[in-house]
Motif scaffolding. Structure first.
Motif, PDB file in Angstrom:
ATOM      1  N   PRO A  79      23.227  -1.339  -4.959  1.00 49.96           N
ATOM      2  CA  PRO A  79      22.827   0.060  -4.746  1.00 49.96           C
ATOM      3  C   PRO A  79      21.318   0.252  -4.534  1.00 49.96           C
ATOM      4  N   VAL A  80      20.558  -0.844  -4.580  1.00 44.67           N
ATOM      5  CA  VAL A  80      19.108  -0.747  -4.385  1.00 44.67           C
ATOM      6  C   VAL A  80      18.786  -0.933  -2.904  1.00 44.67           C
ATOM      7  N   PRO A  81      18.239   0.105  -2.259  1.00 42.26           N
ATOM      8  CA  PRO A  81      17.920  -0.039  -0.838  1.00 42.26           C
ATOM      9  C   PRO A  81      16.706  -0.937  -0.593  1.00 42.26           C
ATOM     10  N   ALA A  82      16.557  -1.373   0.621  1.00 41.44           N
ATOM     11  CA  ALA A  82      15.381  -2.170   1.005  1.00 41.44           C
ATOM     12  C   ALA A  82      14.112  -1.367   0.730  1.00 41.44           C
ATOM     13  N   ASN A  83      13.048  -2.073   0.354  1.00 38.89           N
ATOM     14  CA  ASN A  83      11.729  -1.479   0.091  1.00 38.89           C
ATOM     15  C   ASN A  83      11.748  -0.408  -0.995  1.00 38.89           C
ATOM     16  N   ALA A  84      12.644  -0.557  -1.980  1.00 41.15           N
ATOM     17  CA  ALA A  84      12.728   0.417  -3.071  1.00 41.15           C
ATOM     18  C   ALA A  84      11.777   0.040  -4.204  1.00 41.15           C
ATOM     19  N   ASN A  85      10.994   1.014  -4.621  1.00 39.00           N
ATOM     20  CA  ASN A  85      10.183   0.863  -5.821  1.00 39.00           C
ATOM     21  C   ASN A  85      11.101   1.170  -7.002  1.00 39.00           C
ATOM     22  N   LEU A  86      10.979   0.397  -8.072  1.00 35.32           N
ATOM     23  CA  LEU A  86      11.925   0.532  -9.180  1.00 35.32           C
ATOM     24  C   LEU A  86      11.231   0.949 -10.472  1.00 35.32           C
ATOM     25  N   ASP A  87      11.997   1.649 -11.307  1.00 35.30           N
ATOM     26  CA  ASP A  87      11.542   2.198 -12.581  1.00 35.30           C
ATOM     27  C   ASP A  87      12.437   1.614 -13.677  1.00 35.30           C
TER      28      ASP A  87
ATOM     29  N   GLN B  86       0.831  -1.207   0.000  1.00 36.90           N
ATOM     30  CA  GLN B  86       0.000   0.000   0.000  1.00 36.90           C
ATOM     31  C   GLN B  86       0.869   1.262   0.000  1.00 36.90           C
ATOM     32  N   LEU B  87       1.966   1.244   0.776  1.00 38.17           N
ATOM     33  CA  LEU B  87       2.901   2.372   0.760  1.00 38.17           C
ATOM     34  C   LEU B  87       3.540   2.517  -0.620  1.00 38.17           C
ATOM     35  N   ASP B  88       3.934   1.380  -1.206  1.00 42.41           N
ATOM     36  CA  ASP B  88       4.557   1.378  -2.539  1.00 42.41           C
ATOM     37  C   ASP B  88       3.609   1.974  -3.573  1.00 42.41           C
ATOM     38  N   THR B  89       2.365   1.527  -3.549  1.00 37.37           N
ATOM     39  CA  THR B  89       1.375   1.982  -4.517  1.00 37.37           C
ATOM     40  C   THR B  89       1.153   3.484  -4.407  1.00 37.37           C
TER      41      THR B  89
END
Length: 171
Positions: A154-162, A46-49
């Protein structure tokens, strides 16, 4: 006694090969699965969205859709063909991956690379089949369909990606 040891060793080796080939068959067979979320992942989803929706609005990204799993995508070019994707589909692509703050964390820099679809992150398994050979797609993937709570390079925890992905070939 020596013959019995050799026979036992042969049976063990055969069992190992049988187990390995059975794992590969299960790993590679079948359709692209749905990715239901556990109750513990739902709060993060839900936070990600919310974060991805804000990113889309703030950056005025047109024609973004959200699929039934919750992966956001923008088809930049549909490509041509009628390939039916499975976990065994082999794809040849070029791509660029960014964090939502614009930091590029991975890129083929235009070069082509090949993968088996079933060995990629869930967001790619869901998104890549939305285009065909010669197509291009932008995926905005919630962290729960990427690396989740794990920091990877280099990708942190809980990272949304593009990701922007050019599908060069599929078979």
């Amino acid at each position: 006694m020596t013959k019995l040891k050799h026979l036992l060793l042969l049976v063990c080796i055969a069992g190992c090969f049988a187990a390995c080939s059975k794992d590969k068959a299960v790993e590679c067979s079948g359709e692209i699965p749905k990715f239901p979320l556990s109750s513990s992942a739902m709060a993060q989803f839900q936070l990600d969205t919310t974060a991805i929706r804000k990113f889309v609005v703030d950056n005025n990204i047109p024609d973004v859709q959200k699929d039934e799993n919750g992966v956001f995508y923008q088809i930049l070019a549909p490509g041509t063909g009628t390939h039916h994707f499975t976990l065994c589909s082999n794809i040849t692509i070029s791509y660029e991956g960014k964090l939502l703050n614009g930091t590029i964390f991975d890129s083929t820099k235009g070069a082509e690379t090949a993968f088996q679809l079933g060995r990629l992150i869930p967001g790619w398994m869901v998104g890549v089949p939305k285009i065909q050979k010669g197509g291009k797609i932008r995926l905005l993937i919630p962290s729960v369909f990427c690396y989740g709570t794990a920091a990877v390079g280099p990708v942190p925890a809980n990272a949304n990606l593009d990701f922007t992905i050019d599908l060069k070939n599929v078979n």
